[in-house]
Design a protein around this motif. Structure first.
Motif, mmCIF file in Angstrom:
data_model
loop_
_atom_site.group_PDB
_atom_site.id
_atom_site.type_symbol
_atom_site.label_atom_id
_atom_site.label_comp_id
_atom_site.label_asym_id
_atom_site.label_seq_id
_atom_site.Cartn_x
_atom_site.Cartn_y
_atom_site.Cartn_z
ATOM 1 N N GLU A 145 0.815 -1.213 0.000
ATOM 2 C CA GLU A 145 0.000 0.000 0.000
ATOM 3 C C GLU A 145 0.850 1.265 0.000
ATOM 4 O OE1 GLU A 145 -0.687 -1.804 4.205
ATOM 5 O OE2 GLU A 145 0.020 -2.475 2.229
ATOM 6 N N ASP A 146 2.017 1.216 0.647
ATOM 7 C CA ASP A 146 2.904 2.388 0.649
ATOM 8 C C ASP A 146 3.473 2.628 -0.747
ATOM 9 O OD1 ASP A 146 2.465 2.700 3.355
ATOM 10 O OD2 ASP A 146 4.251 1.569 3.933
ATOM 11 N N CYS A 147 3.870 1.548 -1.413
ATOM 12 C CA CYS A 147 4.396 1.667 -2.774
ATOM 13 C C CYS A 147 3.327 2.212 -3.719
ATOM 14 C CB CYS A 147 4.891 0.313 -3.274
ATOM 15 S SG CYS A 147 6.272 -0.380 -2.338
ATOM 16 N N CYS A 148 2.111 1.712 -3.577
ATOM 17 C CA CYS A 148 1.028 2.159 -4.448
ATOM 18 C C CYS A 148 0.698 3.629 -4.220
ATOM 19 C CB CYS A 148 -0.217 1.298 -4.225
ATOM 20 S SG CYS A 148 -0.082 -0.378 -4.880
ATOM 21 N N GLU A 149 0.580 4.016 -2.972
ATOM 22 C CA GLU A 149 0.275 5.423 -2.675
ATOM 23 C C GLU A 149 1.377 6.341 -3.191
ATOM 24 O OE1 GLU A 149 -0.347 5.406 1.521
ATOM 25 O OE2 GLU A 149 -2.400 4.610 1.374
ATOM 26 N N HIS A 150 2.615 5.897 -3.090
ATOM 27 C CA HIS A 150 3.760 6.673 -3.599
ATOM 28 C C HIS A 150 3.652 6.896 -5.109
ATOM 29 C CE1 HIS A 150 7.885 8.101 -3.921
ATOM 30 N NE2 HIS A 150 8.123 7.194 -4.854
ATOM 31 N N CYS A 151 3.066 5.926 -5.811
ATOM 32 C CA CYS A 151 2.950 6.002 -7.269
ATOM 33 C C CYS A 151 1.586 6.520 -7.727
ATOM 34 C CB CYS A 151 3.193 4.629 -7.885
ATOM 35 S SG CYS A 151 4.891 4.041 -7.699
ATOM 36 N N GLY A 152 0.749 6.909 -6.790
ATOM 37 C CA GLY A 152 -0.565 7.423 -7.160
ATOM 38 C C GLY A 152 -1.545 6.341 -7.565
ATOM 39 N N SER A 179 -4.463 3.761 -6.570
ATOM 40 C CA SER A 179 -5.494 3.631 -5.546
ATOM 41 C C SER A 179 -5.365 2.293 -4.828
ATOM 42 C CB SER A 179 -6.894 3.738 -6.164
ATOM 43 O OG SER A 179 -7.072 4.994 -6.781
ATOM 44 N N VAL A 180 -5.454 2.325 -3.514
ATOM 45 C CA VAL A 180 -5.411 1.104 -2.711
ATOM 46 C C VAL A 180 -6.838 0.608 -2.527
ATOM 47 C CG1 VAL A 180 -4.750 0.088 -0.490
ATOM 48 C CG2 VAL A 180 -3.309 1.857 -1.550
ATOM 49 N N ARG A 208 -7.404 -4.283 -0.361
ATOM 50 C CA ARG A 208 -6.144 -4.743 0.219
ATOM 51 C C ARG A 208 -6.361 -6.036 0.985
ATOM 52 N NH1 ARG A 208 -1.565 -6.330 0.648
ATOM 53 N NH2 ARG A 208 0.059 -5.348 1.902
ATOM 54 N N MET A 217 -3.290 -4.352 -7.847
ATOM 55 C CA MET A 217 -2.438 -3.236 -7.429
ATOM 56 C C MET A 217 -0.975 -3.504 -7.766
ATOM 57 S SD MET A 217 -4.035 -1.848 -3.829
ATOM 58 C CE MET A 217 -4.231 -3.455 -3.044
#
Length: 234
Positions: free
Chosen positions: A182-189, A191-192, A195, A204
């Motif tokens: 989730e941190d990697c996804c949020e960093h790349c924009g 959506s989580v 999960r 994701m």
């Protein structure tokens, strides 16, 4: 990636359903023999066909009795996530789910009523994958379970290549300390969504793979998986 040669006729596969485990074993062994692991190293990353997947399990140690609860997967072709080409299945589970697993995954014992046996789920999954490269986030977890149950159920070794998205992240952003999906996804924009659901996590991870493969090609000059492994070895 080149598809495996000598594709197994789908009618042969269909006729196996409900038949003996010996036929499942024969099918899987034939499939594994035809997986061309080395060829995948030379295919341009923007042409590489991969199956991004995730397992939900009852724990971290298959050799200590932990089981696979579900498998989710989605195909990525030419760098594009093919959301219409997905795989998802629960697997029959004989263990009582812990409160932690129930809270994490949202799964309950009653969800597994009528779920297929793991042997069938794995055969269906490998038929979906065929000769494509597998991709997972922190893939050692998935690899250990597939290795364990391939041998336990089919007496055959796991032969597919699995690429870990965390390796790609190390190349694209060497100073990053991100670990969680989730941190990697949020960093790349990205959506989580969903999960800790096997298919949700697979989707994701597929988006993450697509983003970082583009970056390492443009910024790091990695054109193939061989380039990726050589970069990591330095």
């Amino acid at each position: 990636m080149k598809q495996m040669q000598g594709k197994i006729n789908s009618s042969v596969y269909a006729s196996m359903q409900g038949q003996s485990s010996a036929q499942q074993i024969a099918f899987l062994r034939q499939l594994q023999k035809e997986v061309k692991v080395e060829e995948s190293l030379e295919v341009p990353l923007n042409e590489l066909n991969v199956v991004v997947f995730d397992l939900e399990t009852t724990g971290f140690f298959p050799d200590q009795g932990n089981e696979i609860l579900s498998i989710g997967a989605v195909k990525v072709k030419g760098g594009k996530v093919r959301y219409e080409e997905c795989f998802y299945s629960l697997a029959q589970c004989n263990a009582e789910l812990t409160p932690e697993i129930k809270q994490l995954t949202g799964l309950k014992e009653e969800d597994f009523e009528g779920a297929p046996e793991l042997s069938k789920v794995l055969i269906d999954f490998y038929e979906f994958v065929k000769g494509d490269v597998l991709v997972a986030h922190h893939a050692s977890h998935e690899k250990s379970f597939l290795q364990h149950f391939n041998w336990k159920l089919f007496r055959t070794h796991f032969r597919h290549r699995i690429v870990d998205t965390s390796f790609i992240l190390k190349i694209a952003e060497p100073d990053s300390n991100m670990i969680r999906l989730e941190d990697c996804c949020e960093h790349c924009g990205i959506s989580v969504v969903d999960r800790h659901h096997a298919l949700g996590d697979a989707k994701m991870t597929a988006e993450l793979w697509s983003v970082y493969v583009d970056r390492i090609q443009e910024q790091q000059g990695c054109k193939t998986l061989r380039d990726v492994y050589e970069k990591l070895s330095k």
